[in-house]
Design an enzyme around this catalytic site. Structure first.
Site, PDB file in Angstrom:
ATOM      1  N   ARG A  15       0.872  -0.859   0.048  1.00  0.00           N
ATOM      2  CA  ARG A  15      -0.133   0.056   0.204  1.00  0.00           C
ATOM      3  C   ARG A  15       0.942   1.103   0.074  1.00  0.00           C
ATOM      4  O   ARG A  15       1.803   0.983   0.005  1.00  0.00           O
ATOM      5  CB  ARG A  15      -0.683   0.106   1.494  1.00  0.00           C
ATOM      6  CG  ARG A  15      -1.748  -1.302   0.975  1.00  0.00           C
ATOM      7  CD  ARG A  15      -2.627  -1.219   2.257  1.00  0.00           C
ATOM      8  NE  ARG A  15      -2.210  -1.603   3.733  1.00  0.00           N
ATOM      9  CZ  ARG A  15      -2.472  -1.612   4.913  1.00  0.00           C
ATOM     10  NH1 ARG A  15      -3.265  -1.146   5.131  1.00  0.00           N
ATOM     11  NH2 ARG A  15      -1.629  -2.425   5.669  1.00  0.00           N
ATOM     12  N   LYS A  74       1.463   1.857   7.183  1.00  0.00           N
ATOM     13  CA  LYS A  74       1.668   1.364   8.089  1.00  0.00           C
ATOM     14  C   LYS A  74       3.208   2.265   9.195  1.00  0.00           C
ATOM     15  O   LYS A  74       3.520   3.126   8.573  1.00  0.00           O
ATOM     16  CB  LYS A  74       2.838   0.240   8.008  1.00  0.00           C
ATOM     17  CG  LYS A  74       1.543  -1.097   7.447  1.00  0.00           C
ATOM     18  CD  LYS A  74      -0.017  -0.848   8.427  1.00  0.00           C
ATOM     19  CE  LYS A  74       1.060  -1.853  10.363  1.00  0.00           C
ATOM     20  NZ  LYS A  74      -0.440  -2.063  10.762  1.00  0.00           N
ATOM     21  N   TYR A  93      -1.042   4.989  10.423  1.00  0.00           N
ATOM     22  CA  TYR A  93      -1.933   3.137  11.665  1.00  0.00           C
ATOM     23  C   TYR A  93      -0.162   3.827  13.080  1.00  0.00           C
ATOM     24  O   TYR A  93       0.841   3.493  11.966  1.00  0.00           O
ATOM     25  CB  TYR A  93      -1.729   2.456  11.170  1.00  0.00           C
ATOM     26  CG  TYR A  93      -3.161   2.426  10.047  1.00  0.00           C
ATOM     27  CD1 TYR A  93      -4.385   2.441  10.473  1.00  0.00           C
ATOM     28  CD2 TYR A  93      -3.036   2.195   8.920  1.00  0.00           C
ATOM     29  CE1 TYR A  93      -5.372   2.445   9.868  1.00  0.00           C
ATOM     30  CE2 TYR A  93      -4.239   1.721   8.252  1.00  0.00           C
ATOM     31  CZ  TYR A  93      -5.933   2.285   8.696  1.00  0.00           C
ATOM     32  OH  TYR A  93      -6.894   2.232   8.240  1.00  0.00           O
ATOM     33  N   HIS A  95      -0.624   1.778  16.195  1.00  0.00           N
ATOM     34  CA  HIS A  95      -0.600   0.809  17.280  1.00  0.00           C
ATOM     35  C   HIS A  95       0.019   0.894  18.485  1.00  0.00           C
ATOM     36  O   HIS A  95       0.918   0.050  17.983  1.00  0.00           O
ATOM     37  CB  HIS A  95      -0.865  -0.474  16.428  1.00  0.00           C
ATOM     38  CG  HIS A  95      -1.907  -0.293  15.765  1.00  0.00           C
ATOM     39  ND1 HIS A  95      -3.467  -0.084  15.675  1.00  0.00           N
ATOM     40  CD2 HIS A  95      -2.159  -0.640  13.684  1.00  0.00           C
ATOM     41  CE1 HIS A  95      -4.088  -0.830  14.550  1.00  0.00           C
ATOM     42  NE2 HIS A  95      -3.642  -0.452  13.624  1.00  0.00           N
ATOM     43  N   GLU A 117      -6.090   5.059  13.493  1.00  0.00           N
ATOM     44  CA  GLU A 117      -6.587   4.558  14.375  1.00  0.00           C
ATOM     45  C   GLU A 117      -7.288   5.098  15.643  1.00  0.00           C
ATOM     46  O   GLU A 117      -8.313   4.094  16.042  1.00  0.00           O
ATOM     47  CB  GLU A 117      -6.152   2.896  14.911  1.00  0.00           C
ATOM     48  CG  GLU A 117      -5.071   2.710  15.945  1.00  0.00           C
ATOM     49  CD  GLU A 117      -3.974   3.374  15.131  1.00  0.00           C
ATOM     50  OE1 GLU A 117      -2.712   3.642  16.459  1.00  0.00           O
ATOM     51  OE2 GLU A 117      -3.847   3.517  14.133  1.00  0.00           O
ATOM     52  N   ARG A 202     -25.171  -4.802  19.741  1.00  0.00           N
ATOM     53  CA  ARG A 202     -24.860  -5.188  18.764  1.00  0.00           C
ATOM     54  C   ARG A 202     -25.127  -6.231  17.771  1.00  0.00           C
ATOM     55  O   ARG A 202     -25.273  -6.852  17.075  1.00  0.00           O
ATOM     56  CB  ARG A 202     -22.831  -5.281  19.068  1.00  0.00           C
ATOM     57  CG  ARG A 202     -22.669  -5.219  17.728  1.00  0.00           C
ATOM     58  CD  ARG A 202     -22.573  -4.437  16.883  1.00  0.00           C
ATOM     59  NE  ARG A 202     -21.487  -4.587  15.575  1.00  0.00           N
ATOM     60  CZ  ARG A 202     -21.429  -4.173  14.521  1.00  0.00           C
ATOM     61  NH1 ARG A 202     -22.303  -2.173  14.143  1.00  0.00           N
ATOM     62  NH2 ARG A 202     -21.023  -4.438  12.724  1.00  0.00           N
ATOM     63  N   LEU A 239     -11.458  -5.492  19.061  1.00  0.00           N
ATOM     64  CA  LEU A 239     -11.094  -4.165  18.802  1.00  0.00           C
ATOM     65  C   LEU A 239     -11.449  -2.993  20.241  1.00  0.00           C
ATOM     66  O   LEU A 239     -12.301  -3.224  20.877  1.00  0.00           O
ATOM     67  CB  LEU A 239     -11.436  -3.283  18.347  1.00  0.00           C
ATOM     68  CG  LEU A 239     -11.189  -2.023  18.004  1.00  0.00           C
ATOM     69  CD1 LEU A 239      -9.357  -1.785  17.505  1.00  0.00           C
ATOM     70  CD2 LEU A 239     -11.583  -1.259  16.676  1.00  0.00           C
ATOM     71  N   ALA A 267      -6.669  -9.133  15.664  1.00  0.00           N
ATOM     72  CA  ALA A 267      -6.417  -8.376  16.775  1.00  0.00           C
ATOM     73  C   ALA A 267      -5.045  -7.775  16.802  1.00  0.00           C
ATOM     74  O   ALA A 267      -4.260  -7.452  17.853  1.00  0.00           O
ATOM     75  CB  ALA A 267      -7.340  -8.287  17.442  1.00  0.00           C
ATOM     76  N   ASP A 269      -2.550  -6.724  15.533  1.00  0.00           N
ATOM     77  CA  ASP A 269      -1.841  -5.124  15.572  1.00  0.00           C
ATOM     78  C   ASP A 269      -2.218  -4.280  16.796  1.00  0.00           C
ATOM     79  O   ASP A 269      -0.929  -3.408  17.009  1.00  0.00           O
ATOM     80  CB  ASP A 269      -1.565  -3.921  14.637  1.00  0.00           C
ATOM     81  CG  ASP A 269      -3.341  -4.737  14.142  1.00  0.00           C
ATOM     82  OD1 ASP A 269      -4.533  -5.057  15.224  1.00  0.00           O
ATOM     83  OD2 ASP A 269      -3.783  -3.967  12.875  1.00  0.00           O
ATOM     84  N   MET A 300      -2.570  -7.510   7.359  1.00  0.00           N
ATOM     85  CA  MET A 300      -3.459  -7.823   6.059  1.00  0.00           C
ATOM     86  C   MET A 300      -3.896  -7.325   4.738  1.00  0.00           C
ATOM     87  O   MET A 300      -3.793  -7.921   4.078  1.00  0.00           O
ATOM     88  CB  MET A 300      -4.603  -8.480   6.449  1.00  0.00           C
ATOM     89  CG  MET A 300      -3.967  -9.636   7.356  1.00  0.00           C
ATOM     90  SD  MET A 300      -5.820 -10.761   8.737  1.00  0.00           S
ATOM     91  CE  MET A 300      -7.126 -10.942   7.739  1.00  0.00           C
TER      92      MET A 300
END
Length: 360
Positions: A15, A74, A93, A95, A117, A202, A239, A267, A269, A300
């Site tokens: 990406r 990333k 991102y 994390h 995120e 949910r 998450l 999950a 990451d 992913m």
């Protein structure tokens, strides 16, 4: 503003932070974009396309990083830590809750680090995480079905079965975006699907989506212990924004799964929700532990970079424009963007990450 777009360095991460169409929009708004040569090739974007869109194509990562703002996909790896610098905005991102070394180095550098995120709207939606969560949820089933094949170390099951032979059982921990999209794919392929979540509202919503095609269960330890041993494919879709994912499946429970069953933990990451899960890569995506195939690739969506880059840019570009036009002051006018700020002026400022690293 000058904006840098370096080539991603994570294993098989194809990406890219900005597409040529995003570069064009930024240029039309008076901003200069510097793209490292080859940065978009994996997503199908050539240097010529970037140049035609108005970008300045540069020969090295340093030339891309040495700008007022850097837009990536990333988190920086160790080889990129030296590029973190004061008076620079990093938008990507991050994390951080699962990466203490990066957190420490970013704090020391003085970089302003804004994480995709943790950008959060007033209704709690995470607009920059959602597109990748959709893709990751769908890929979890695509990859899970692949690794259930005997040649890949799996049980040799067809996810949807055939007339006269039962379908595989897919257990999904978490009914958010990732879990919902995983369920869509699994149901579409004919699997037997169970979703566990702690949010009753949910679960009620998921019933309106799937009806009786999915078994909806309240997530508590005894229920998890009852269903996980029978899962042919277990998907971790937990998450907790900004925090490490809770471990819901311990080693003893993994031991009870059938040999050749598959675990795909989206999950990962954020630390993963399965005790035996370790981070893997696109080059070597799986390993076997306790007889079970484990898949723990943290990026992913990097497997489908053409789709993922465009989907990500559709969501990130409005925020990139705000930062490019207003600088860091843009966070004062946008509460959602303000929640994306993780590190500012040598301080860890995001509350959830602070709780993970109270000593920093």
């Amino acid at each position: 503003m000058e904006i840098g777009v370096p080539k991603e360095t994570k294993d098989r991460e194809f990406r890219v932070g900005l597409s040529p169409s995003s570069v064009r929009v930024l240029g039309e708004n008076g901003h200069a974009v510097f793209v490292e040569t080859g940065a978009g090739e994996g997503a199908g974007f050539s240097d010529r396309e970037y140049a035609d869109a108005g970008a300045i194509v540069v020969a090295s990562a340093k030339e891309a990083w040495d700008r007022e703002m850097v837009v990536k996909v990333k988190e920086p790896l160790a080889a990129e830590y030296d590029f973190l610098a004061k008076d620079r905005v990093l938008f990507t991102y991050l994390h951080l809750a699962a990466d203490r070394p990066l957190t420490e180095r970013a704090i020391a550098s003085g970089v302003t680090a804004i994480a995709y995120e943790t950008v959060e709207l007033p209704d709690k939606r995470l607009p920059l995480l959602t597109p990748m969560s959709i893709i990751a949820g769908r890929l979890a089933i695509q990859f899970g079905a692949h690794f259930l094949e005997r040649q890949q170390g799996g049980r040799g099951l067809l996810l949807g079965g055939v007339p006269g032979v039962r379908p595989a059982t897919v257990v999904i921990l978490g009914g958010g975006i990732v879990g919902t999209e995983a369920a869509r794919m699994a149901v579409g392929m004919g699997a037997r699907v169970q979703i566990l979540d702690i949010n009753l509202d949910r679960l009620a919503y998921l019933e309106t989506l799937f009806g009786s095609r999915v078994e909806l269960l309240y997530s508590e330890p005894m229920q998890i212990e009852a269903v996980v041993p029978h899962a042919d494919l277990l998907v971790g879709a937990v998450l907790v924004p900004g925090r490490r994912a809770p471990v819901l499946v311990n080693r003893s429970l993994v031991k009870q799964m059938h040999p050749g069953s598959v675990i795909v933990d989206v999950a990962v990451d954020q630390g993963g929700c399965v005790e035996t899960l370790k981070t893997t890569s696109h080059t070597k995506p799986t390993y076997v532990e306790e007889g079970v195939v484990h898949y723990g690739v943290p990026n992913m969506p990097g497997a489908v970079p053409a789709t993922a880059t465009q989907a990500l840019n559709n969501s990130t570009l409005p925020y990139v424009l705000k930062l490019a036009s207003g600088g860091i002051a843009a966070i004062d006018d946008d509460p959602a963007l303000a929640k994306g700020v993780n590190i500012y002026k040598h301080q860890l400022v995001h509350r959830a990450v602070q709780e993970v690293f109270p000593d920093l």
